[in-house]
Scaffold this motif. Structure first.
Motif, short mmCIF file in Angstrom:
data_model
loop_
_atom_site.label_atom_id
_atom_site.label_comp_id
_atom_site.label_asym_id
_atom_site.label_seq_id
_atom_site.Cartn_x
_atom_site.Cartn_y
_atom_site.Cartn_z
N ALA A 70 1.02 -1.24 0.22
CA ALA A 70 0.06 0.08 0.08
C ALA A 70 0.87 1.29 -0.05
O ALA A 70 0.63 2.12 -0.64
CB ALA A 70 -0.89 -0.09 1.12
N GLY A 73 2.44 1.84 -3.29
CA GLY A 73 1.55 2.19 -4.51
C GLY A 73 0.55 3.41 -4.24
O GLY A 73 1.06 4.49 -4.04
N LYS A 74 -0.60 2.98 -3.72
CA LYS A 74 -1.72 4.06 -3.61
C LYS A 74 -1.29 5.09 -2.57
O LYS A 74 -1.59 6.32 -2.57
CB LYS A 74 -2.88 3.42 -3.50
CG LYS A 74 -4.08 4.19 -3.42
CD LYS A 74 -5.44 3.60 -3.29
CE LYS A 74 -6.60 4.61 -3.44
NZ LYS A 74 -7.94 3.85 -3.22
N HIS A 75 -0.61 4.48 -1.56
CA HIS A 75 -0.29 5.71 -0.44
C HIS A 75 1.07 5.73 -0.27
O HIS A 75 1.68 5.53 0.93
CB HIS A 75 -0.90 4.68 0.90
CG HIS A 75 -2.28 4.64 0.92
ND1 HIS A 75 -3.27 5.62 0.91
CD2 HIS A 75 -3.13 3.38 0.80
CE1 HIS A 75 -4.57 4.99 0.89
NE2 HIS A 75 -4.39 3.77 0.83
N ASP A 76 1.47 6.50 -1.44
CA ASP A 76 3.12 6.68 -1.52
C ASP A 76 3.28 8.29 -0.79
O ASP A 76 4.57 8.57 -1.12
CB ASP A 76 3.53 6.46 -2.85
CG ASP A 76 2.78 7.44 -3.78
OD1 ASP A 76 1.81 8.23 -3.35
OD2 ASP A 76 3.18 7.52 -5.14
N ASP A 136 -14.53 9.07 -2.92
CA ASP A 136 -13.59 8.11 -3.01
C ASP A 136 -12.56 8.02 -1.90
O ASP A 136 -12.07 6.86 -1.49
CB ASP A 136 -12.48 8.51 -4.18
CG ASP A 136 -13.63 8.08 -5.50
OD1 ASP A 136 -14.62 7.51 -5.47
OD2 ASP A 136 -12.92 8.52 -6.53
N ASP A 153 -11.98 5.03 0.76
CA ASP A 153 -10.73 4.62 0.79
C ASP A 153 -10.18 4.52 2.54
O ASP A 153 -9.94 3.59 2.89
CB ASP A 153 -9.69 5.50 0.25
CG ASP A 153 -8.18 4.94 0.18
OD1 ASP A 153 -8.16 3.50 0.17
OD2 ASP A 153 -7.28 5.58 -0.05
#
Length: 211
Positions: A62, A65-68, A86, A90
């Protein structure tokens, strides 16, 4: 390393508090109280989850990826037009994953101590959770975190490191509480500044709550 509650006292933290407050329609002081109590609990829950190989792998994925950390690059945009669904969805998934069956108990306790209903606490945490993940993602990048050991060190450092054993056990108690534990009363009074107890639990918790 600065702890997670030092973050709340920083300029970035103030932006987060005012943004979360505005986007959830919640009083700023109460929003701050909720985040002061909730962030260490979320961090502790993540640390606990990351202690298993599977949990560490999931969190690493995570954060890479999405939470960089990119969410932090445009907080003005995030809060400016109102936080979109969104982001809240999340946050809802993050809270479900991190807290699991403890989620309602944690929201109930924090709600009681901050003077908000559970729905308001849940809304605040839904907006805050993706931002907290972004903070972790940025820290992971800066420190080249690449293994579960590195990840444990990062989370432990943000919680105050190995010198905060008593605080750690307190956070375990919150996560294991069913909503009626008196230990919560002691800490919440201190976090919210209404109780200046000498020594005891209040003294032990001083480090992590920045008092």
């Amino acid at each position: 390393m600065a702890g997670i509650l030092d973050l709340l006292n920083s300029d970035l933290g103030k932006t987060i508090i005012s943004g979360v407050s505005g986007s959830t329609g919640t009083d700023q002081d109460k929003t701050s109280s909720v985040l002061t109590m909730a962030l260490p609990v979320l961090m502790k829950a993540m640390e606990r989850n990351a202690s298993t190989p599977q949990g560490a792998e999931g969190l690493m994925g995570a954060l890479k990826g999405k939470h960089d950390g990119s969410i932090l690059d445009n907080l003005g945009g995030l809060f400016g037009g109102g936080v979109d669904e969104d982001v809240k969805d999340d946050g809802d998934k993050i809270l479900g994953h991190v807290l699991g069956t403890k989620r309602q108990g944690v929201e109930k306790i924090i709600g009681e101590k901050s003077g908000l209903d559970m729905a308001s606490v849940a809304n605040i945490l839904k907006v805050a959770a993706p931002i907290l993940m972004g903070v972790l993602g940025k820290q992971a990048q800066q420190k080249n975190v690449s293994s579960s050991n590195d990840l444990g060190g990062l989370l432990g450092g943000l919680l105050g490191g190995s010198s905060a054993k008593q605080e750690q056990s307190f956070l375990e108690k919150i996560l294991d509480a069913d909503g009626d534990g008196s230990v919560i009363d002691d800490v919440a009074g201190m976090v919210l500044g209404s109780a200046k107890k000498k020594g005891g639990l209040g003294g032990l918790l001083g480090g992590i709550f920045g008092k």
